[in-house]
Design a protein around this motif. Sequence first.
Motif, PDB file in Angstrom:
ATOM      1  N   ALA A  36      57.026  51.131  32.648  1.00  0.00           N
ATOM      2  CA  ALA A  36      55.590  50.825  32.133  1.00  0.00           C
ATOM      3  C   ALA A  36      55.409  50.620  33.489  1.00  0.00           C
ATOM      4  CB  ALA A  36      56.008  49.548  31.361  1.00  0.00           C
ATOM      5  N   ALA A  37      53.881  50.640  33.829  1.00  0.00           N
ATOM      6  CA  ALA A  37      53.106  50.544  34.966  1.00  0.00           C
ATOM      7  C   ALA A  37      52.386  49.052  35.412  1.00  0.00           C
ATOM      8  CB  ALA A  37      51.783  51.464  35.177  1.00  0.00           C
ATOM      9  N   VAL A  38      52.320  48.250  36.403  1.00  0.00           N
ATOM     10  CA  VAL A  38      52.261  47.257  35.907  1.00  0.00           C
ATOM     11  C   VAL A  38      50.424  46.864  36.766  1.00  0.00           C
ATOM     12  CG1 VAL A  38      52.245  44.545  36.926  1.00  0.00           C
ATOM     13  CG2 VAL A  38      54.497  46.077  36.136  1.00  0.00           C
ATOM     14  N   VAL A  44      50.681  47.536  32.056  1.00  0.00           N
ATOM     15  CA  VAL A  44      49.782  48.259  30.737  1.00  0.00           C
ATOM     16  C   VAL A  44      50.302  49.052  30.382  1.00  0.00           C
ATOM     17  CG1 VAL A  44      48.348  50.465  31.304  1.00  0.00           C
ATOM     18  CG2 VAL A  44      48.433  48.454  33.147  1.00  0.00           C
ATOM     19  N   ASP A  45      49.565  49.684  29.027  1.00  0.00           N
ATOM     20  CA  ASP A  45      50.325  49.865  27.970  1.00  0.00           C
ATOM     21  C   ASP A  45      51.497  49.500  26.710  1.00  0.00           C
ATOM     22  OD1 ASP A  45      49.240  52.248  25.853  1.00  0.00           O
ATOM     23  OD2 ASP A  45      49.314  53.866  26.776  1.00  0.00           O
ATOM     24  N   THR A 283      41.494  46.962  30.455  1.00  0.00           N
ATOM     25  CA  THR A 283      40.938  45.806  30.318  1.00  0.00           C
ATOM     26  C   THR A 283      42.733  45.535  29.219  1.00  0.00           C
ATOM     27  OG1 THR A 283      40.660  47.544  29.142  1.00  0.00           O
ATOM     28  CG2 THR A 283      38.825  46.538  30.660  1.00  0.00           C
ATOM     29  N   THR A 284      42.929  46.484  29.038  1.00  0.00           N
ATOM     30  CA  THR A 284      44.382  46.270  27.227  1.00  0.00           C
ATOM     31  C   THR A 284      45.228  45.827  28.013  1.00  0.00           C
ATOM     32  OG1 THR A 284      44.800  48.773  27.723  1.00  0.00           O
ATOM     33  CG2 THR A 284      42.630  47.508  26.484  1.00  0.00           C
ATOM     34  N   ALA A 285      45.856  45.059  29.135  1.00  0.00           N
ATOM     35  CA  ALA A 285      46.908  45.112  30.429  1.00  0.00           C
ATOM     36  C   ALA A 285      47.248  43.951  29.474  1.00  0.00           C
ATOM     37  CB  ALA A 285      46.449  45.381  31.373  1.00  0.00           C
ATOM     38  N   VAL A 286      48.837  43.403  29.307  1.00  0.00           N
ATOM     39  CA  VAL A 286      49.130  42.329  28.951  1.00  0.00           C
ATOM     40  C   VAL A 286      50.014  41.804  29.409  1.00  0.00           C
ATOM     41  CG1 VAL A 286      48.281  42.636  26.299  1.00  0.00           C
ATOM     42  CG2 VAL A 286      51.128  43.147  27.452  1.00  0.00           C
TER      43      VAL A 286
END
Length: 286
Positions: A36-38, A44-45, A283-286
């Motif tokens: 997973a990307a950071v 991200v996603d 805008t959607t990263a958590v």
Amino acid sequence: MDPIAYVNGAFVPLSEAKVSVLDRGFLFADGIYEVAAVLDGKLVDSAPHLARLERSVGEIGLALPESLARIEELQKELVARNHLDQGMVYLQVTRGADTSRDFPFPKGDVKPTLVMFVTAKNIVDAPSAKSGIAVITVPDIRWERRDIKSVALLAQVLAKQAAAAAGAAEAWMVEDGHVTEGGSSSAFILTKDDVIVTRPNSNAILPGCTRKAVVKLAEERQLKVEERLFTVDEALAAKEAFITSASSFVQPVVSIDGKTIGDGKPGPVATRLREIYVDFARTTAV
């Protein structure tokens, strides 16, 4: 400073992170992984990656040692402990260590192995995003369940090594004359008629999370997308080509097998899709 890794319930210095030589991931490649990307210290996603993890382990009958929610919590803590602003979180789960080294699944109380670590990488401002990358084609010699994100990556290792030896950044694997996917990415072309083409999901390719997001983002902007097979010759004749992956987002391809694509520079569609995806990621990263 020694990075921090996660191994079976404990956060430890990466230099001290160890698993048993009897681990089935080491002996049989009996395991699944995710990357997973950071971005800006956030995942991200994340939901699609965790859903793909759940699907992959289910396909091989491997029970996760933690819930998906707990795994996401652990990833976030790992990012925080490493003060990671931009890069990737690597996660791997295997069927665990079994003293018998027998091919069938182990019997008795064998616990799955779960490890995670992070890698810092400048994804957003990568120079290759501005220059574009070179790709070579190689025969696709993988097994028939490529939809499972297995740790058995020898075919991809050989493909990526061939690319590196040729001075290219990626290898597109080819089966029956058609491009399947990259060694660690999904493959796209833009036809002369301005249609974005990528191979449909099946057991022939990994269902890329970034690929899925980019297709949706393109369609939302009224760009025409066709999920179908395409040949190497069609790729060579394309206006543009690009790849997608969690570790590179959207990367323009400017040459294939030494032949220039378009004008040899990153095309406007790939460039715009990259900008759109980076905005989506932020805008959607958590």
